[in-house]
Design a protein around this motif. Structure first.
Motif, PDB file in Angstrom:
ATOM      1  N   VAL A  91       0.885  -1.207   0.005  1.00  0.00           N
ATOM      2  CA  VAL A  91       0.054   0.065   0.193  1.00  0.00           C
ATOM      3  C   VAL A  91       0.791   1.087  -0.099  1.00  0.00           C
ATOM      4  CG1 VAL A  91      -1.794   1.294   1.140  1.00  0.00           C
ATOM      5  CG2 VAL A  91      -1.756  -1.268   1.088  1.00  0.00           C
ATOM      6  N   PHE A  92       1.898   1.109   0.833  1.00  0.00           N
ATOM      7  CA  PHE A  92       2.940   2.252   0.779  1.00  0.00           C
ATOM      8  C   PHE A  92       3.401   2.757  -0.415  1.00  0.00           C
ATOM      9  CE2 PHE A  92       7.122   4.132   2.420  1.00  0.00           C
ATOM     10  CZ  PHE A  92       6.493   5.356   2.972  1.00  0.00           C
ATOM     11  N   ARG A  93       3.420   1.613  -1.330  1.00  0.00           N
ATOM     12  CA  ARG A  93       4.107   2.164  -2.609  1.00  0.00           C
ATOM     13  C   ARG A  93       3.251   3.418  -3.381  1.00  0.00           C
ATOM     14  NH1 ARG A  93       6.087  -3.209  -2.210  1.00  0.00           N
ATOM     15  NH2 ARG A  93       8.409  -3.383  -2.011  1.00  0.00           N
ATOM     16  N   HIS A  94       2.120   3.203  -3.071  1.00  0.00           N
ATOM     17  CA  HIS A  94       1.292   4.143  -3.661  1.00  0.00           C
ATOM     18  C   HIS A  94       1.466   5.664  -3.240  1.00  0.00           C
ATOM     19  CE1 HIS A  94      -1.318   0.941  -5.343  1.00  0.00           C
ATOM     20  NE2 HIS A  94      -1.481   0.652  -4.331  1.00  0.00           N
ATOM     21  N   LEU A  95       2.416   5.806  -2.203  1.00  0.00           N
ATOM     22  CA  LEU A  95       2.810   7.295  -1.865  1.00  0.00           C
ATOM     23  C   LEU A  95       4.260   7.558  -2.252  1.00  0.00           C
ATOM     24  CD1 LEU A  95       1.264   7.012   1.780  1.00  0.00           C
ATOM     25  CD2 LEU A  95       0.304   8.026  -0.212  1.00  0.00           C
ATOM     26  N   GLN A  96       4.662   6.555  -3.211  1.00  0.00           N
ATOM     27  CA  GLN A  96       6.043   6.957  -3.735  1.00  0.00           C
ATOM     28  C   GLN A  96       6.489   8.426  -3.887  1.00  0.00           C
ATOM     29  OE1 GLN A  96       8.380   5.266  -7.211  1.00  0.00           O
ATOM     30  NE2 GLN A  96       8.325   3.747  -5.727  1.00  0.00           N
ATOM     31  N   GLU A  97       5.485   8.799  -5.022  1.00  0.00           N
ATOM     32  CA  GLU A  97       5.927  10.202  -5.528  1.00  0.00           C
ATOM     33  C   GLU A  97       5.718  11.390  -4.199  1.00  0.00           C
ATOM     34  OE1 GLU A  97       7.236  11.401  -8.414  1.00  0.00           O
ATOM     35  OE2 GLU A  97       7.471   9.117  -8.718  1.00  0.00           O
ATOM     36  N   LEU A  98       4.822  11.194  -3.472  1.00  0.00           N
ATOM     37  CA  LEU A  98       4.665  11.950  -2.459  1.00  0.00           C
ATOM     38  C   LEU A  98       6.015  11.941  -1.392  1.00  0.00           C
ATOM     39  CD1 LEU A  98       3.103  14.142  -1.044  1.00  0.00           C
ATOM     40  CD2 LEU A  98       1.811  12.204   0.126  1.00  0.00           C
ATOM     41  N   GLY A  99       6.441  10.820  -1.342  1.00  0.00           N
ATOM     42  CA  GLY A  99       7.352  10.590  -0.204  1.00  0.00           C
ATOM     43  C   GLY A  99       8.911  11.093  -0.957  1.00  0.00           C
ATOM     44  N   LEU A 100       8.994  11.040  -2.250  1.00  0.00           N
ATOM     45  CA  LEU A 100      10.112  11.655  -2.788  1.00  0.00           C
ATOM     46  C   LEU A 100       9.998  13.075  -3.001  1.00  0.00           C
ATOM     47  CD1 LEU A 100      10.581   9.115  -6.074  1.00  0.00           C
ATOM     48  CD2 LEU A 100      12.226   9.470  -4.070  1.00  0.00           C
ATOM     49  N   GLU A 101       8.877  13.678  -2.949  1.00  0.00           N
ATOM     50  CA  GLU A 101       8.792  15.202  -3.098  1.00  0.00           C
ATOM     51  C   GLU A 101       9.111  15.675  -1.519  1.00  0.00           C
ATOM     52  OE1 GLU A 101       8.405  18.981  -4.319  1.00  0.00           O
ATOM     53  OE2 GLU A 101       8.402  17.143  -5.697  1.00  0.00           O
ATOM     54  N   LEU A 102       8.425  15.211  -0.516  1.00  0.00           N
ATOM     55  CA  LEU A 102       8.697  15.348   0.812  1.00  0.00           C
ATOM     56  C   LEU A 102      10.317  15.524   1.125  1.00  0.00           C
ATOM     57  CD1 LEU A 102       5.749  13.801   2.796  1.00  0.00           C
ATOM     58  CD2 LEU A 102       6.069  16.430   2.275  1.00  0.00           C
ATOM     59  N   LEU A 103      11.093  14.368   0.658  1.00  0.00           N
ATOM     60  CA  LEU A 103      12.436  14.151   1.037  1.00  0.00           C
ATOM     61  C   LEU A 103      13.171  15.374   0.078  1.00  0.00           C
ATOM     62  CD1 LEU A 103      12.820  10.470   0.236  1.00  0.00           C
ATOM     63  CD2 LEU A 103      13.408  11.686   2.442  1.00  0.00           C
ATOM     64  N   ARG A 104      12.708  15.958  -1.008  1.00  0.00           N
ATOM     65  CA  ARG A 104      13.135  16.875  -1.653  1.00  0.00           C
ATOM     66  C   ARG A 104      12.932  18.139  -0.869  1.00  0.00           C
ATOM     67  NH1 ARG A 104      10.558  14.606  -6.394  1.00  0.00           N
ATOM     68  NH2 ARG A 104      11.903  13.291  -7.449  1.00  0.00           N
ATOM     69  N   VAL A 105      11.882  18.175  -0.350  1.00  0.00           N
ATOM     70  CA  VAL A 105      11.437  19.639   0.317  1.00  0.00           C
ATOM     71  C   VAL A 105      12.306  19.687   1.599  1.00  0.00           C
ATOM     72  CG1 VAL A 105       9.846  20.761   2.011  1.00  0.00           C
ATOM     73  CG2 VAL A 105       8.936  19.710  -0.192  1.00  0.00           C
ATOM     74  N   VAL A 106      12.718  18.658   2.272  1.00  0.00           N
ATOM     75  CA  VAL A 106      13.443  18.801   3.461  1.00  0.00           C
ATOM     76  C   VAL A 106      14.878  18.873   3.195  1.00  0.00           C
ATOM     77  CG1 VAL A 106      14.627  17.357   5.479  1.00  0.00           C
ATOM     78  CG2 VAL A 106      11.741  17.166   4.874  1.00  0.00           C
ATOM     79  N   SER A 107      15.396  18.478   2.054  1.00  0.00           N
ATOM     80  CA  SER A 107      16.853  18.660   1.488  1.00  0.00           C
ATOM     81  C   SER A 107      17.262  20.214   1.202  1.00  0.00           C
ATOM     82  CB  SER A 107      17.039  17.557   0.388  1.00  0.00           C
ATOM     83  OG  SER A 107      16.450  18.326  -0.808  1.00  0.00           O
ATOM     84  N   VAL A 108      16.449  20.887   1.097  1.00  0.00           N
ATOM     85  CA  VAL A 108      16.444  22.363   0.688  1.00  0.00           C
ATOM     86  C   VAL A 108      16.807  23.233   2.034  1.00  0.00           C
ATOM     87  CG1 VAL A 108      14.929  22.445  -1.511  1.00  0.00           C
ATOM     88  CG2 VAL A 108      14.002  23.561   0.608  1.00  0.00           C
ATOM     89  N   PHE A 109      16.409  22.973   3.182  1.00  0.00           N
ATOM     90  CA  PHE A 109      16.635  23.558   4.270  1.00  0.00           C
ATOM     91  C   PHE A 109      18.115  23.411   4.791  1.00  0.00           C
ATOM     92  CE2 PHE A 109      12.139  23.012   4.257  1.00  0.00           C
ATOM     93  CZ  PHE A 109      11.508  24.316   4.366  1.00  0.00           C
ATOM     94  N   GLU A 110      18.568  24.523   5.189  1.00  0.00           N
ATOM     95  CA  GLU A 110      19.743  24.567   5.942  1.00  0.00           C
ATOM     96  C   GLU A 110      19.845  23.914   7.488  1.00  0.00           C
ATOM     97  OE1 GLU A 110      23.510  27.418   6.878  1.00  0.00           O
ATOM     98  OE2 GLU A 110      22.322  28.084   5.350  1.00  0.00           O
ATOM     99  N   GLY A 111      20.497  22.864   7.480  1.00  0.00           N
ATOM    100  CA  GLY A 111      20.451  22.365   8.922  1.00  0.00           C
ATOM    101  C   GLY A 111      19.346  21.659   8.957  1.00  0.00           C
ATOM    102  N   GLU A 112      19.231  20.465   9.707  1.00  0.00           N
ATOM    103  CA  GLU A 112      18.018  19.556   9.906  1.00  0.00           C
ATOM    104  C   GLU A 112      18.217  18.880  11.461  1.00  0.00           C
ATOM    105  OE1 GLU A 112      18.357  16.819   6.389  1.00  0.00           O
ATOM    106  OE2 GLU A 112      19.520  15.314   7.981  1.00  0.00           O
ATOM    107  N   SER A 113      16.883  18.505  11.817  1.00  0.00           N
ATOM    108  CA  SER A 113      17.049  17.900  13.267  1.00  0.00           C
ATOM    109  C   SER A 113      17.625  16.693  13.072  1.00  0.00           C
ATOM    110  CB  SER A 113      15.575  17.829  13.746  1.00  0.00           C
ATOM    111  OG  SER A 113      14.908  16.732  12.997  1.00  0.00           O
ATOM    112  N   ALA A 114      17.969  15.954  14.374  1.00  0.00           N
ATOM    113  CA  ALA A 114      18.609  14.772  14.442  1.00  0.00           C
ATOM    114  C   ALA A 114      17.805  13.415  13.809  1.00  0.00           C
ATOM    115  CB  ALA A 114      18.782  14.306  15.916  1.00  0.00           C
ATOM    116  N   MET A 115      16.359  13.831  13.967  1.00  0.00           N
ATOM    117  CA  MET A 115      15.456  12.742  13.533  1.00  0.00           C
ATOM    118  C   MET A 115      15.325  12.445  12.108  1.00  0.00           C
ATOM    119  SD  MET A 115      14.572  11.222  16.198  1.00  0.00           S
ATOM    120  CE  MET A 115      13.321  10.098  15.595  1.00  0.00           C
ATOM    121  N   VAL A 116      15.792  13.548  11.098  1.00  0.00           N
ATOM    122  CA  VAL A 116      15.590  13.528   9.770  1.00  0.00           C
ATOM    123  C   VAL A 116      16.463  12.367   9.111  1.00  0.00           C
ATOM    124  CG1 VAL A 116      15.759  14.815   7.517  1.00  0.00           C
ATOM    125  CG2 VAL A 116      14.949  15.887   9.580  1.00  0.00           C
TER     126      VAL A 116
END
Length: 218
Positions: A88-113
């Motif tokens: 079921v989770f594979r249906h969210l693949q594109e959304l997951g990839l987009e969220l990973l890209r969103v997080v990558s643009v910020f400078e610094g990230e929390s330890a959980m990322v």
């Protein structure tokens, strides 16, 4: 105006797709900002939602300029993926990839990322090449030292995708991008060697890298 109480009220009740849709509607009406749904990370509220239900919430955060909201979105998806079947989770693949890209643009990230990233690239059902691409999108934009989860992901992919990992690592270390300064403590070439990729790396260096640039790899 009571509309701004909808999201916290929904969060205080057991999770259902219908209740999640009330939060989505509150954002759509302009009563609350999209970032308000980031609170659903807390308490693992979205775990029991359908794929459609959690996607409706997370889609609100793909354009956020708020780092914490973006990180929460990634955490929500990681929590949901842990509680639901991989098919079921594979249906969210594109959304997951987009969220990973969103997080990558910020400078610094929390330890959980790093933890969220390492788990999601496995659960998204990505091919080996796609997992490598996600990792190196992060490495090329990072402004902080590699953490344990990044290095564990690097090691896993070095073992499963040795040739592409060797090639991408050499390209990254030879680039003029200033992010390379953050990579040096990770000793990436040494990690490739410890994962059995030394022969592949050595051949690529000899065949593809001019001798006057070898010092950049040390």
């Amino acid at each position: 105006d009571l509309a701004d109480l909808v999201v916290p009220a929904v969060h205080g009740l057991p999770a259902t797709d219908t209740r999640a849709s009330y939060a989505v509607a509150a954002v759509a009406s302009g009563a609350v900002p999209p970032e308000s749904v980031a609170r659903f990370l807390y308490g693992g509220w979205t775990r029991d939602l359908s794929a459609e239900g959690v996607a409706a919430l997370l889609t609100l955060l793909v354009d956020t300029s708020d780092r914490q909201a973006a990180e929460n979105a990634l955490g929500i998806l990681e929590q949901w993926s842990e509680a639901n079947d991989a098919s079921v989770f594979r249906h969210l693949q594109e959304l997951g990839l987009e969220l990973l890209r969103v997080v990558s643009v910020f400078e610094g990230e929390s330890a959980m990322v790093g933890l969220f990233r390492s788990r999601l690239v496995e659960r998204l059902g990505l091919s080996g090449d796609e997992q490598v691409r996600v990792l190196f999108e992060h490495l090329s934009s990072m402004r902080d030292l590699l953490d344990h989860y990044d290095l564990a992901l690097f090691d896993r992919l070095a073992q499963s995708e040795p040739a592409v990992m060797a090639s991408r690592t050499l390209d990254l270390l030879l680039s003029s991008d200033h992010s390379a300064m953050w990579l040096e403590p990770g000793k990436l070439l040494s990690r490739l060697a410890s994962n059995g990729v030394s022969e592949v790396v050595g051949r690529m260096v000899v065949e593809q890298v001019p001798i006057d640039r070898w010092h950049q790899l040390i």
